[in-house]
Scaffold this motif. Sequence first.
Motif, mmCIF file in Angstrom:
data_model
loop_
_atom_site.group_PDB
_atom_site.id
_atom_site.type_symbol
_atom_site.label_atom_id
_atom_site.label_comp_id
_atom_site.label_asym_id
_atom_site.label_seq_id
_atom_site.Cartn_x
_atom_site.Cartn_y
_atom_site.Cartn_z
ATOM 1 N N GLU A 48 0.809 -1.216 0.000
ATOM 2 C CA GLU A 48 0.000 0.000 0.000
ATOM 3 C C GLU A 48 0.845 1.269 0.000
ATOM 4 O OE1 GLU A 48 -2.915 -0.057 3.077
ATOM 5 O OE2 GLU A 48 -3.907 -1.866 2.325
ATOM 6 N N HIS A 49 2.149 1.144 0.186
ATOM 7 C CA HIS A 49 3.012 2.325 0.165
ATOM 8 C C HIS A 49 2.885 3.007 -1.190
ATOM 9 C CE1 HIS A 49 6.652 4.778 0.014
ATOM 10 N NE2 HIS A 49 6.714 4.677 1.333
ATOM 11 N N GLY A 54 2.156 2.870 -6.487
ATOM 12 C CA GLY A 54 2.220 3.786 -7.626
ATOM 13 C C GLY A 54 3.052 3.226 -8.763
ATOM 14 N N THR A 55 4.172 2.594 -8.431
ATOM 15 C CA THR A 55 5.020 2.028 -9.475
ATOM 16 C C THR A 55 4.332 0.847 -10.151
ATOM 17 O OG1 THR A 55 7.000 2.736 -8.293
ATOM 18 C CG2 THR A 55 7.296 1.059 -9.983
ATOM 19 N N ARG A 56 3.586 0.060 -9.385
ATOM 20 C CA ARG A 56 2.824 -1.025 -10.020
ATOM 21 C C ARG A 56 1.782 -0.451 -10.979
ATOM 22 N NH1 ARG A 56 2.510 -2.731 -4.763
ATOM 23 N NH2 ARG A 56 0.231 -2.668 -4.667
ATOM 24 N N ALA A 57 1.117 0.624 -10.566
ATOM 25 C CA ALA A 57 0.110 1.242 -11.433
ATOM 26 C C ALA A 57 0.743 1.778 -12.715
ATOM 27 C CB ALA A 57 -0.614 2.359 -10.685
ATOM 28 N N VAL A 58 1.836 2.511 -12.569
ATOM 29 C CA VAL A 58 2.487 3.126 -13.730
ATOM 30 C C VAL A 58 2.994 2.071 -14.704
ATOM 31 C CG1 VAL A 58 4.471 4.494 -14.485
ATOM 32 C CG2 VAL A 58 3.161 5.204 -12.496
ATOM 33 N N THR A 59 3.744 1.102 -14.193
ATOM 34 C CA THR A 59 4.391 0.142 -15.086
ATOM 35 C C THR A 59 3.397 -0.768 -15.787
ATOM 36 O OG1 THR A 59 4.778 -1.342 -13.201
ATOM 37 C CG2 THR A 59 6.564 0.160 -13.813
ATOM 38 N N THR A 60 2.331 -1.146 -15.104
ATOM 39 C CA THR A 60 1.357 -2.034 -15.744
ATOM 40 C C THR A 60 0.491 -1.281 -16.751
ATOM 41 O OG1 THR A 60 -0.155 -1.742 -13.859
ATOM 42 C CG2 THR A 60 1.288 -3.673 -13.838
ATOM 43 N N VAL A 61 0.079 -0.071 -16.408
ATOM 44 C CA VAL A 61 -0.767 0.699 -17.320
ATOM 45 C C VAL A 61 -0.009 1.047 -18.593
ATOM 46 C CG1 VAL A 61 -1.929 2.914 -17.666
ATOM 47 C CG2 VAL A 61 -2.319 1.630 -15.570
ATOM 48 N N ARG A 62 1.228 1.528 -18.448
ATOM 49 C CA ARG A 62 1.944 1.959 -19.657
ATOM 50 C C ARG A 62 2.287 0.769 -20.554
ATOM 51 N NH1 ARG A 62 7.411 4.059 -16.563
ATOM 52 N NH2 ARG A 62 8.536 2.085 -16.485
ATOM 53 N N ALA A 63 2.603 -0.393 -19.961
ATOM 54 C CA ALA A 63 2.897 -1.575 -20.777
ATOM 55 C C ALA A 63 1.651 -2.024 -21.541
ATOM 56 C CB ALA A 63 3.422 -2.699 -19.890
ATOM 57 N N ARG A 64 0.522 -2.039 -20.856
ATOM 58 C CA ARG A 64 -0.725 -2.431 -21.517
ATOM 59 C C ARG A 64 -1.084 -1.448 -22.628
ATOM 60 N NH1 ARG A 64 -6.501 -3.699 -18.543
ATOM 61 N NH2 ARG A 64 -7.872 -3.381 -20.336
ATOM 62 N N TYR A 65 -0.964 -0.162 -22.331
ATOM 63 C CA TYR A 65 -1.327 0.884 -23.286
ATOM 64 C C TYR A 65 -0.500 0.749 -24.570
ATOM 65 C CZ TYR A 65 -2.339 5.670 -24.908
ATOM 66 O OH TYR A 65 -2.740 6.772 -25.631
ATOM 67 N N ASP A 198 1.823 14.502 -6.386
ATOM 68 C CA ASP A 198 2.828 15.293 -5.676
ATOM 69 C C ASP A 198 3.589 14.433 -4.671
ATOM 70 O OD1 ASP A 198 2.802 17.841 -6.789
ATOM 71 O OD2 ASP A 198 1.081 18.483 -5.588
ATOM 72 N N ALA A 199 2.858 13.614 -3.939
ATOM 73 C CA ALA A 199 3.490 12.765 -2.928
ATOM 74 C C ALA A 199 4.447 11.766 -3.583
ATOM 75 C CB ALA A 199 2.423 12.031 -2.119
ATOM 76 N N TYR A 200 3.986 11.160 -4.668
ATOM 77 C CA TYR A 200 4.838 10.212 -5.383
ATOM 78 C C TYR A 200 6.075 10.922 -5.926
ATOM 79 C CZ TYR A 200 6.214 6.456 -8.588
ATOM 80 O OH TYR A 200 6.908 5.463 -9.253
ATOM 81 N N ALA A 201 5.879 12.089 -6.536
ATOM 82 C CA ALA A 201 6.986 12.825 -7.145
ATOM 83 C C ALA A 201 8.049 13.192 -6.121
ATOM 84 C CB ALA A 201 6.457 14.086 -7.829
ATOM 85 N N HIS A 202 7.609 13.613 -4.945
ATOM 86 C CA HIS A 202 8.550 14.046 -3.901
ATOM 87 C C HIS A 202 9.449 12.886 -3.469
ATOM 88 C CE1 HIS A 202 10.139 16.195 -0.449
ATOM 89 N NE2 HIS A 202 9.801 15.170 0.320
ATOM 90 N N ILE A 203 8.844 11.722 -3.215
ATOM 91 C CA ILE A 203 9.627 10.577 -2.763
ATOM 92 C C ILE A 203 10.471 10.021 -3.912
ATOM 93 C CG2 ILE A 203 9.522 8.269 -1.756
ATOM 94 C CD1 ILE A 203 6.853 9.066 -0.487
ATOM 95 N N PHE A 259 -3.028 7.866 -10.326
ATOM 96 C CA PHE A 259 -2.656 9.169 -9.791
ATOM 97 C C PHE A 259 -2.085 9.977 -10.936
ATOM 98 C CE2 PHE A 259 0.945 6.391 -9.510
ATOM 99 C CZ PHE A 259 2.063 7.169 -9.776
ATOM 100 N N ASP A 260 -2.063 11.285 -10.775
ATOM 101 C CA ASP A 260 -1.698 12.129 -11.911
ATOM 102 C C ASP A 260 -0.314 12.756 -11.724
ATOM 103 O OD1 ASP A 260 -2.222 12.991 -14.428
ATOM 104 O OD2 ASP A 260 -3.538 14.644 -13.857
ATOM 105 N N TYR A 261 0.685 12.022 -12.158
ATOM 106 C CA TYR A 261 2.051 12.533 -12.232
ATOM 107 C C TYR A 261 2.629 12.196 -13.598
ATOM 108 C CZ TYR A 261 7.029 13.191 -11.170
ATOM 109 O OH TYR A 261 8.350 13.596 -11.189
ATOM 110 N N PHE A 262 2.419 10.948 -14.034
ATOM 111 C CA PHE A 262 2.869 10.517 -15.350
ATOM 112 C C PHE A 262 1.684 10.495 -16.309
ATOM 113 C CE2 PHE A 262 5.603 8.325 -12.249
ATOM 114 C CZ PHE A 262 6.825 8.870 -12.612
ATOM 115 N N ARG A 263 1.916 10.964 -17.511
ATOM 116 C CA ARG A 263 0.900 10.924 -18.563
ATOM 117 C C ARG A 263 1.419 10.087 -19.734
ATOM 118 N NH1 ARG A 263 -2.977 15.364 -18.619
ATOM 119 N NH2 ARG A 263 -3.559 15.668 -16.421
ATOM 120 N N LEU A 264 0.496 9.601 -20.547
ATOM 121 C CA LEU A 264 0.816 8.829 -21.749
ATOM 122 C C LEU A 264 0.300 9.572 -22.965
ATOM 123 C CD1 LEU A 264 -0.132 5.412 -20.234
ATOM 124 C CD2 LEU A 264 2.052 5.811 -21.381
ATOM 125 N N VAL A 265 1.125 9.613 -23.994
ATOM 126 C CA VAL A 265 0.708 10.280 -25.223
ATOM 127 C C VAL A 265 0.955 9.316 -26.395
ATOM 128 C CG1 VAL A 265 2.972 11.395 -25.531
ATOM 129 C CG2 VAL A 265 0.945 12.356 -26.638
#
Length: 271
Positions: A48-49, A54-65, A198-203, A259-265
């Motif tokens: 839950e950290h 967040g990294t699981r969300a980013v890496t799985t979404v971008r690979a699928r996309y 913001d929280a993800y970006a800071h860490i 969460f909204d830090y990374f976007r896909l184009v």
Amino acid sequence: MTALSSAAARAAHLTADGTPKVFTDTVAERLLGGLADEMIGYHRAQGEHIILAGTRAVTTVRARYAEERLAAHGQYVILGAGLDTYGYRGDPDTNVFEVDHPATQEWKKGLLAKAGIAIPDRIVLVPVDFETEEPVRKLAGTGFDTTKSALVSWLGVSFYLTRDAIAKTLGEIGRLAPGTELVMDYALPDGLRDAEGDAYAHIAAQVVGENAEPYRSHFAPEEIDALLKDHGFEVAENVSLEHAVPPETWRRTDALRPFDYFRLVRAAVPG
């Protein structure tokens, strides 16, 4: 470290998260070798950290996309391939060109060998330094067909490069065959992220900085759109993690959240 973290997140998603699954990577755990239990264990124990989830969300979404766009192309160029595993689990009729730093490729070849995973003939490793060399030109003589369209993915890379290096590479991709598609991600600057972003970006900035892999660029969505258009692309969509996958993906009871830090184009070379 970022390549290892991404692979561990994709692997951990299969057991640390519930359903629906965003993406299924059946090879990543094998690539991690002796590190698998420890790295995946972090996700199972502290899933839950915000950085881990967040990294699981980013890496799985971008690979699928990205991989969902492959049906329209017979060749796949992966810029900054890292520990991407498509070539070892994907369509055997798709030619894959993994473009990355020579040292990273040698390291990956060692991991593949230890895991007993052979490199298929349809995979070509193309060594390049993005800051000093022209990655698309390095495809010459590799079997890449410049007369046919390709899918080019550029994921988890742009934020580590200078704006000049990004623009130079986009210029090269924009000269590929009409119909070629580019999928890339980028990081939003201060003021455009949500609270979780913001929280993800800071860490994350602290972590990657400590590992000598600092973020070097951030873009507003309109800046990325303009940059792509300046290099001859037609932008198809520019989306958040939330909107890069079907809405039902986020109907879940586990810790995985957009969460909204990374976007896909996604953009195409017109033809």
